[in-house]
Design a protein around this motif. Structure first.
Motif, PDB file in Angstrom:
ATOM      1  N   VAL A 107      11.904   0.113 -21.131  1.00 55.84           N
ATOM      2  CA  VAL A 107      11.356   0.818 -20.201  1.00 55.84           C
ATOM      3  C   VAL A 107      10.189   1.320 -21.010  1.00 55.84           C
ATOM      4  N   PRO A 108       9.405   2.282 -19.823  1.00 56.89           N
ATOM      5  CA  PRO A 108       8.245   2.249 -20.297  1.00 56.89           C
ATOM      6  C   PRO A 108       8.496   3.729 -20.762  1.00 56.89           C
ATOM      7  N   LEU A 109       7.727   4.660 -21.726  1.00 61.80           N
ATOM      8  CA  LEU A 109       7.488   4.856 -22.642  1.00 61.80           C
ATOM      9  C   LEU A 109       7.715   7.020 -21.201  1.00 61.80           C
ATOM     10  N   THR A 110       8.546   7.564 -21.825  1.00 59.53           N
ATOM     11  CA  THR A 110       8.419   8.608 -20.860  1.00 59.53           C
ATOM     12  C   THR A 110       7.389   9.709 -20.806  1.00 59.53           C
ATOM     13  N   LEU A 111       7.053  10.169 -19.633  1.00 65.71           N
ATOM     14  CA  LEU A 111       5.736  11.468 -20.434  1.00 65.71           C
ATOM     15  C   LEU A 111       5.680  12.287 -21.447  1.00 65.71           C
ATOM     16  N   GLU A 112       7.392  12.532 -21.500  1.00 71.79           N
ATOM     17  CA  GLU A 112       7.864  13.711 -22.350  1.00 71.79           C
ATOM     18  C   GLU A 112       7.380  12.727 -24.633  1.00 71.79           C
ATOM     19  N   SER A 113       7.863  11.639 -23.921  1.00 67.03           N
ATOM     20  CA  SER A 113       7.868  11.054 -25.620  1.00 67.03           C
ATOM     21  C   SER A 113       6.076  10.754 -25.568  1.00 67.03           C
ATOM     22  N   ALA A 114       5.735  10.354 -25.028  1.00 68.62           N
ATOM     23  CA  ALA A 114       4.043  10.111 -24.638  1.00 68.62           C
ATOM     24  C   ALA A 114       3.920  11.644 -24.890  1.00 68.62           C
ATOM     25  N   ALA A 115       4.244  12.926 -24.391  1.00 70.26           N
ATOM     26  CA  ALA A 115       2.834  14.088 -25.011  1.00 70.26           C
ATOM     27  C   ALA A 115       3.930  14.452 -26.525  1.00 70.26           C
ATOM     28  N   LEU A 116       4.810  14.285 -26.750  1.00 72.66           N
ATOM     29  CA  LEU A 116       5.020  14.120 -28.260  1.00 72.66           C
ATOM     30  C   LEU A 116       4.900  13.968 -29.329  1.00 72.66           C
TER      31      LEU A 116
END
Length: 141
Positions: A107-116
């Motif tokens: 699964v791709p990296l989520t926006l929240e995970s990338a932001a963190l």
């Protein structure tokens, strides 16, 4: 366009990271061998190194002469380390690419995970969650 690079699978990288890139050399922890998103993130940094290096080489050749072209090798690392806005641009670009590809779980990296991750003290970007998300989404709508 893909620039030449070498990928080495090793655990001899900084604690808390899955991979890193120095010039054309990418190091990835063996446990992330199948993480396409992480590889794409690091290869984005390789492309940045090549492009900034080529532009710096041309500038140095024109301004100071061909004898100074080899100094361009250090342009990207110096900008990344000492210019926060450059580091921000480099990491936002890399995380935007990473979010388009699956990780080791498929699964791709989520926006929240990338932001963190972008907010990590390691980058010293001084971002809030809102700022990080806005930067990651800018131009993606």
């Amino acid at each position: 366009m893909k620039f030449p690079s070498i990928t080495i699978y090793t655990d001899r990288i900084p604690q808390g990271v899955g991979g890193d890139a120095h010039g054309p050399v990418v190091r990835v922890r063996p446990m992330y061998r199948n993480d396409v998103g992480l590889h794409q993130h690091e290869w984005q940094h390789v492309q940045q190194w090549w492009i900034v290096g080529i532009l710096a080489a041309l500038l140095l050749a024109v301004v100071f002469g061909p004898a100074f072209v080899l100094l361009a090798i250090g342009a990207n690392p110096l900008l990344y380390r000492f210019v926060r806005h450059y580091r921000l641009w480099a990491e936002v670009a890399a995380y935007r690419v990473q979010m388009q590809y699956p990780n080791a779980s498929g699964v791709p990296l989520t926006l929240e995970s990338a932001a963190l991750r972008l907010m990590s003290p390691r980058y010293d970007l001084r971002l809030t969650m809102g700022m990080a998300k806005e930067l990651l989404l800018a131009g993606c709508e």
